[in-house]
Design a protein around this motif. Structure first.
Motif, PDB file in Angstrom:
ATOM      1  N   ILE A 161      33.645  42.444  35.823  1.00  0.00           N
ATOM      2  CA  ILE A 161      33.618  41.040  35.792  1.00  0.00           C
ATOM      3  C   ILE A 161      33.220  41.077  37.317  1.00  0.00           C
ATOM      4  O   ILE A 161      33.901  41.681  38.232  1.00  0.00           O
ATOM      5  N   THR A 193      45.390  52.881  38.332  1.00  0.00           N
ATOM      6  CA  THR A 193      44.419  52.226  39.424  1.00  0.00           C
ATOM      7  C   THR A 193      43.974  53.144  40.304  1.00  0.00           C
ATOM      8  O   THR A 193      42.698  53.332  40.885  1.00  0.00           O
ATOM      9  N   LEU A 221      32.853  49.080  49.204  1.00  0.00           N
ATOM     10  CA  LEU A 221      34.284  49.216  49.658  1.00  0.00           C
ATOM     11  C   LEU A 221      34.909  49.220  48.047  1.00  0.00           C
ATOM     12  O   LEU A 221      34.383  48.706  47.030  1.00  0.00           O
ATOM     13  N   GLN A 261      38.874  48.796  46.257  1.00  0.00           N
ATOM     14  CA  GLN A 261      40.032  48.295  46.638  1.00  0.00           C
ATOM     15  C   GLN A 261      41.059  48.729  45.631  1.00  0.00           C
ATOM     16  O   GLN A 261      40.487  48.549  44.234  1.00  0.00           O
ATOM     17  N   GLU A 283      49.787  38.178  32.882  1.00  0.00           N
ATOM     18  CA  GLU A 283      48.167  37.639  33.442  1.00  0.00           C
ATOM     19  C   GLU A 283      48.364  36.151  33.264  1.00  0.00           C
ATOM     20  O   GLU A 283      47.144  35.398  32.917  1.00  0.00           O
ATOM     21  N   GLY A 334      45.461  34.934  30.772  1.00  0.00           N
ATOM     22  CA  GLY A 334      44.367  35.738  30.810  1.00  0.00           C
ATOM     23  C   GLY A 334      44.369  37.040  30.071  1.00  0.00           C
ATOM     24  O   GLY A 334      45.164  37.462  29.751  1.00  0.00           O
ATOM     25  N   ASN A 335      43.138  37.752  30.210  1.00  0.00           N
ATOM     26  CA  ASN A 335      43.102  38.976  29.692  1.00  0.00           C
ATOM     27  C   ASN A 335      43.732  39.951  30.448  1.00  0.00           C
ATOM     28  O   ASN A 335      44.147  39.860  31.674  1.00  0.00           O
ATOM     29  N   ARG A 379      43.319  43.802  32.328  1.00  0.00           N
ATOM     30  CA  ARG A 379      42.400  44.859  33.002  1.00  0.00           C
ATOM     31  C   ARG A 379      43.093  46.204  32.915  1.00  0.00           C
ATOM     32  O   ARG A 379      44.227  46.338  33.061  1.00  0.00           O
ATOM     33  N   THR A 426      42.515  48.729  34.998  1.00  0.00           N
ATOM     34  CA  THR A 426      42.982  48.989  36.190  1.00  0.00           C
ATOM     35  C   THR A 426      42.856  47.692  37.281  1.00  0.00           C
ATOM     36  O   THR A 426      42.185  46.904  36.823  1.00  0.00           O
ATOM     37  N   GLU A 427      43.406  48.000  38.510  1.00  0.00           N
ATOM     38  CA  GLU A 427      43.297  46.772  39.267  1.00  0.00           C
ATOM     39  C   GLU A 427      42.316  47.488  40.190  1.00  0.00           C
ATOM     40  O   GLU A 427      42.406  47.008  41.497  1.00  0.00           O
ATOM     41  N   VAL A 428      41.277  48.113  40.045  1.00  0.00           N
ATOM     42  CA  VAL A 428      40.289  48.630  41.137  1.00  0.00           C
ATOM     43  C   VAL A 428      39.276  47.480  41.278  1.00  0.00           C
ATOM     44  O   VAL A 428      38.671  46.774  40.377  1.00  0.00           O
ATOM     45  N   VAL A 429      38.922  47.052  42.609  1.00  0.00           N
ATOM     46  CA  VAL A 429      37.941  46.152  42.739  1.00  0.00           C
ATOM     47  C   VAL A 429      36.906  46.754  43.501  1.00  0.00           C
ATOM     48  O   VAL A 429      37.337  47.362  44.674  1.00  0.00           O
ATOM     49  N   ALA A 430      35.662  46.657  43.263  1.00  0.00           N
ATOM     50  CA  ALA A 430      34.460  47.516  44.024  1.00  0.00           C
ATOM     51  C   ALA A 430      33.558  46.044  44.492  1.00  0.00           C
ATOM     52  O   ALA A 430      33.272  45.315  44.117  1.00  0.00           O
ATOM     53  N   TRP A 431      33.263  46.210  45.781  1.00  0.00           N
ATOM     54  CA  TRP A 431      32.401  45.476  46.666  1.00  0.00           C
ATOM     55  C   TRP A 431      31.273  46.350  46.843  1.00  0.00           C
ATOM     56  O   TRP A 431      31.053  47.230  47.644  1.00  0.00           O
ATOM     57  N   ILE A 436      31.174  41.469  44.148  1.00  0.00           N
ATOM     58  CA  ILE A 436      32.609  42.117  44.060  1.00  0.00           C
ATOM     59  C   ILE A 436      33.234  42.133  42.370  1.00  0.00           C
ATOM     60  O   ILE A 436      33.061  41.061  41.859  1.00  0.00           O
ATOM     61  N   SER A 437      33.396  43.269  42.106  1.00  0.00           N
ATOM     62  CA  SER A 437      33.454  43.426  40.643  1.00  0.00           C
ATOM     63  C   SER A 437      34.854  44.171  40.301  1.00  0.00           C
ATOM     64  O   SER A 437      35.174  44.917  40.906  1.00  0.00           O
ATOM     65  N   SER A 438      35.601  43.597  39.479  1.00  0.00           N
ATOM     66  CA  SER A 438      36.565  44.126  38.714  1.00  0.00           C
ATOM     67  C   SER A 438      36.387  44.771  37.248  1.00  0.00           C
ATOM     68  O   SER A 438      35.256  44.520  36.827  1.00  0.00           O
ATOM     69  N   ASP A 439      37.404  45.275  36.935  1.00  0.00           N
ATOM     70  CA  ASP A 439      37.599  46.044  35.458  1.00  0.00           C
ATOM     71  C   ASP A 439      37.136  44.668  34.389  1.00  0.00           C
ATOM     72  O   ASP A 439      37.527  43.506  34.455  1.00  0.00           O
ATOM     73  N   LYS A 440      36.318  45.305  33.346  1.00  0.00           N
ATOM     74  CA  LYS A 440      36.309  44.405  32.215  1.00  0.00           C
ATOM     75  C   LYS A 440      37.614  44.446  31.615  1.00  0.00           C
ATOM     76  O   LYS A 440      38.614  45.166  31.929  1.00  0.00           O
ATOM     77  N   PRO A 441      37.849  43.461  30.515  1.00  0.00           N
ATOM     78  CA  PRO A 441      39.156  43.295  29.772  1.00  0.00           C
ATOM     79  C   PRO A 441      39.525  44.684  28.989  1.00  0.00           C
ATOM     80  O   PRO A 441      38.325  45.306  28.594  1.00  0.00           O
TER      81      PRO A 441
END
Lengths: 335, 335, 335, 335
Positions: free
Chosen positions: A270, B131, B251, B253, B261, C255-256, C258, C260-265, C270-275
């Motif tokens: 996402i 995570t 990056l 995070q 949620e 909300g859905n 995820r 994990t709580e990894v966020v990639a830039w 800037i992307s986070s996990d799918k549900p």
């Protein structure tokens, strides 16, 4: 003030930042751009024409009694002389950071400004960024109690050319000077110690120029608050300008700004937009608001928020950080 | 292994963390909890009964040849002796961090483990957090290139009692030891310099105990990567465990985990849950996964991921940080 | 209750959902899995063995007086008969949704349950999802005032096989039955009108099976609250389970979740996990909590939260929606 | 075009939206505001003076051959006559939505525009919102495949006065006309069926005025795509303008815009800003961009993106929705 209620202005510098200022001056109800001054004549000519102004020499601009204020956006090495001459001519001054790369010349400017009794504002535009300014306001309103820890992340998308780095005064004066100002502004106190270190992972050309591409700075204030700054000359994802303040009752974060609020859900992730590309985009509103603030202050006779003293204090921290790094040790600050 | 394919286990410590381990042992297909050992008999009794185990003395537990492994979750001052005795008895060892507050005793443990040739895993559970582990995996897969800067934020909801602080070995050994392990794990290299400072803003009782409530640590690795750690013993909003790694190509995070949620939109703000309350909630999955990993390693004869050497390396950094803070200067690391 | 304070349980169905229930029963302090019943003997055998239970026929399981409760997770067409036989045998019943595809058979089950005076809980596990349950609790606490509009988004990652669709009773009974239950649970009132429509964009095989892959349903309650449900049998990004309630004083969103709580830039986004991938992952906690609730209710003699009446009400809405779609018009609900 | 390369413009309406347009005209390099026309003379006077323009009557403005374009931002009941007179006078026309509340008058305008051969753009500013426009562009680039489901959420902060509602033409023409335009724009096809319902939960004064405060609309397109629109005249948290499109390969969401990117972590929650307060703030950029587009189209002779036909199509859907609601049934669309 002119008959139409506007202050006539001379702009020094028709480059990237000068163009921004010219546009904001054109939109400002209290300003009228009269002169554009630049050693590169075609640039001055083009910018002047676009906004119905004229080109002039420094001398012409400063000797015109109709000019109430100057906006200095020319190269760093011209700032000190222009400030001193403008002060001597009794003009109100808006000058881009830094005042000068050398502390003694910067201090001479401060003395000149004081003697002339003119207004002098330094362009620490970040204080005018809507997100940063809102955070500051909420902090001052007591929302999170007393500030204890400030963490600043400040990254450029890509390093400037080696030639620029060589004449930049080093990363602490060139890049972190903004972060040192944020430190003073947010924590509201002066540093008692500074530790700076860094490296050039993956950017040997910066090391070759005798500078750092990545830094890690730690500051401590008189009343025990801490600040950590991490910076990089290169972030693959663009321009990254965030900070967060831990207070006794909570945390306030100032995040990046995105161009749009589109979010895409694919079979991979996402995803939302990267931050605004670079400082001209990220601080677009801030550049307009600082000019607005300058002319409001002139019209209303109120003080400006970012003074030449702020410029000097930030420069002192940049010098200390540079020494800390070179000497490999933490330094106490003279009080 | 027992006839039913399970390894018999003795658990030392029936407190908060011992209770967690007991639950995870009970759910594990390769473990069978046989003994619970605790100086506080009623706690041992209650926990043993809950899981169909028996209470025992240290001696009884270690002298039972059926016991294949021990899990040490008793107070820090008992770790070293238990490790050494368990090693001498030929048991596989899982021990909570830290190995010991004193480096020489910790090193003696490492020697004992080595001589006995037993498996010894230290409970750096954060490496098993889904995570954090996913981030590490993506980092190793090259997603963001070479790591250059690591920023760790680590905050507790509230400081422990003064008595605890006094015997904790200081914040660097008690709290940051986890962060030092994350530093080594994520950047994958040893430190060449350490600078640590801190303060006690708003928490004079921590200062009175001779410790720091807030710290700011900077580390540099041999290949020029930087790490900044900021910690606090108090965060009004709860437990805060985040880190981010800047690499040459992007990056990554690792954020906090929320209980739910739910997002609420009111006339004030748009609000989501605070992070999980404290380490027992935040690392619930991690505690289960580290125990799983330990028994998988025993059953399969594969190496454990967090060794006693990792425990000692983290302790060395904690000692250096403590010295850096006390001496007010950056320190080079012996290589 | 058995001598060890546990209720003996027979599980019908050793498939995907039966396996989930078996695991949750094994972890539950008040339950003891005694029998696994499945027409597919090897599946029953394997599951029974894993949890120390035995296989049995329906008759054996229901005639054993030690069995206090049954958990029905077998195929839909077996639900009605099992409920009626279990009720006749005086067993407490937990049954997966739907009660039956035919309303009259479902109503017959309700009568049988009532006559026998046994507890019967229907597995609307979504009500036990921590996020959904927290939202419901905050709604009931008055956080957003009176609910006015409910918007439900419910999407599966991929359509089931055509054979399944053909015998599923149609999308409204098979998939939206959960959403109809959420509608009743969150808005707390019955529908006065139903409008349903849909299509099969990109999924002609669903149309060929006489069903809809995508639906759009609108419901209105007696007191004027509105609900819109949009569903799809296919979402490229996975399993999507969200809803939001607008109230007179604000909005609550669920909300859905995820992985994990990894966020990639990256240089793209800037992307986070799918549900979480599908219902077994998304509702893992909910499945455990509903079984917990069932046994807590049995042990404490308190009512269950999702009754057979709830199952029938949801089925009635599914029938109305099916008719609305087929007849191409909005329908009033009999009150 | 004037000698300085600008098109002279007459603005009709000096109210809230007229003021916005005047500011955007003033900043536009191809436009020069010459006349401000308003029945309320002081408002016209003030706005004209602010931008160096003059006031005029409709006749004066339309009979001045120097005027190339008109911008109509006066009250809805004046649109049709002004469009027809401006068309007859050969002026290019920018007109706020709706063309007229009555379809036949709107169609008469379209004929007049066609006969005169003038450009006529309708102010569906949402299509110019940077977030919405970026989503549309990515959709057209094929990022999520073929669109299948569109869900639009559209909520005002508070209902207008009863007097306004009474003369508004009803919520479908007054408020949802924008959403119907979004539907046509995003799904790129015409509706084959419309179902609309609604209520007035908590707002009896809207019901008393014979209108709906809350609506739920469902549309289906010729190729089977679905759209659900939910609207409300009141949202305690402000102005809510979101939509999302499910496509065969993913999902694209267009979210609200926040005033700042400050996030606060307290002992209650993690909170960010509410959305921009209302349409003037939310669509500030869109209003500037639509005017820019209009003059670019005039200067370059390229077509405008939101034509009078778009205005009529949206109005037709609003009429159908009104009828669907009043008659309590889904309606087929004439093709």
């Amino acid at each position: 003030m002119t008959e139409n209620g506007r202050l006539d202005v001379a702009l020094f510098g028709a480059g990237r930042i000068g163009t921004i200022h010219a546009g904001n001056l054109a939109r400002h109800p209290h300003a009228r751009l009269r002169y554009v001054v630049d050693v590169h004549a075609p640039a001055a000519e083009a910018l002047a024409q676009k906004h119905g102004a004229r080109t002039a020499s420094v001398e012409q601009a400063l000797s015109d009694p109709a000019i109430a204020a100057v906006v200095i956006g020319s190269s760093t090495d011209t700032h000190a002389e222009l400030i001193q001459r403008a002060a001597a001519a009794g003009k109100a001054i808006f000058c881009e950071k830094p005042v000068d790369l050398a502390l003694d010349r910067a201090r001479a400017c401060a003395r000149a400004v004081k003697q002339a009794g003119v207004v002098c504002m330094i362009g620490f535009q970040r204080r005018f960024d809507p997100t940063f300014a809102a955070l500051k306001q909420r902090l001052e309103a007591g929302e999170i109690g007393k500030p204890e820890v400030l963490v600043i992340t400040s990254r450029d998308p890509a390093p400037p050319p080696a030639a620029y780095i060589a004449s930049s005064g080093g990363v602490f004066k060139d890049m972190l000077i903004h972060d040192f100002d944020i430190f003073r502004w947010i924590l509201g106190g002066e540093a008692v110690s500074v530790h700076a270190t860094g490296g050039c992972p993956g950017l040997p050309e910066v090391a070759a120029a005798g500078d750092l591409s990545h830094t890690a700075v730690t500051l401590r204030t008189r009343d025990g608050a801490l600040c950590q700054i991490n910076t990089s000359r290169r972030a693959a994802y663009g321009y990254d300008q965030r900070f967060e303040v831990l207070g006794s009752n909570g945390l306030l974060q100032a995040g990046n700004v995105r161009p749009t609020e589109v979010v895409a859900w694919s079979d991979q992730a996402i995803s939302s937009d990267k931050p605004e590309a670079f400082f001209l985009e990220r601080y677009r509103a801030a550049y307009a608001l600082e000019i607005e603030h300058f002319f409001d202050a002139l019209v209303n006779g109120t003080p400006v928020r970012t003074t030449i003293e702020d410029g000097i204090k930030a420069l002192e921290l940049a010098e200390l950080a540079t020494r800390s790094w070179r000497e490999g040790k933490a330094l106490e600050c003279a009080v």
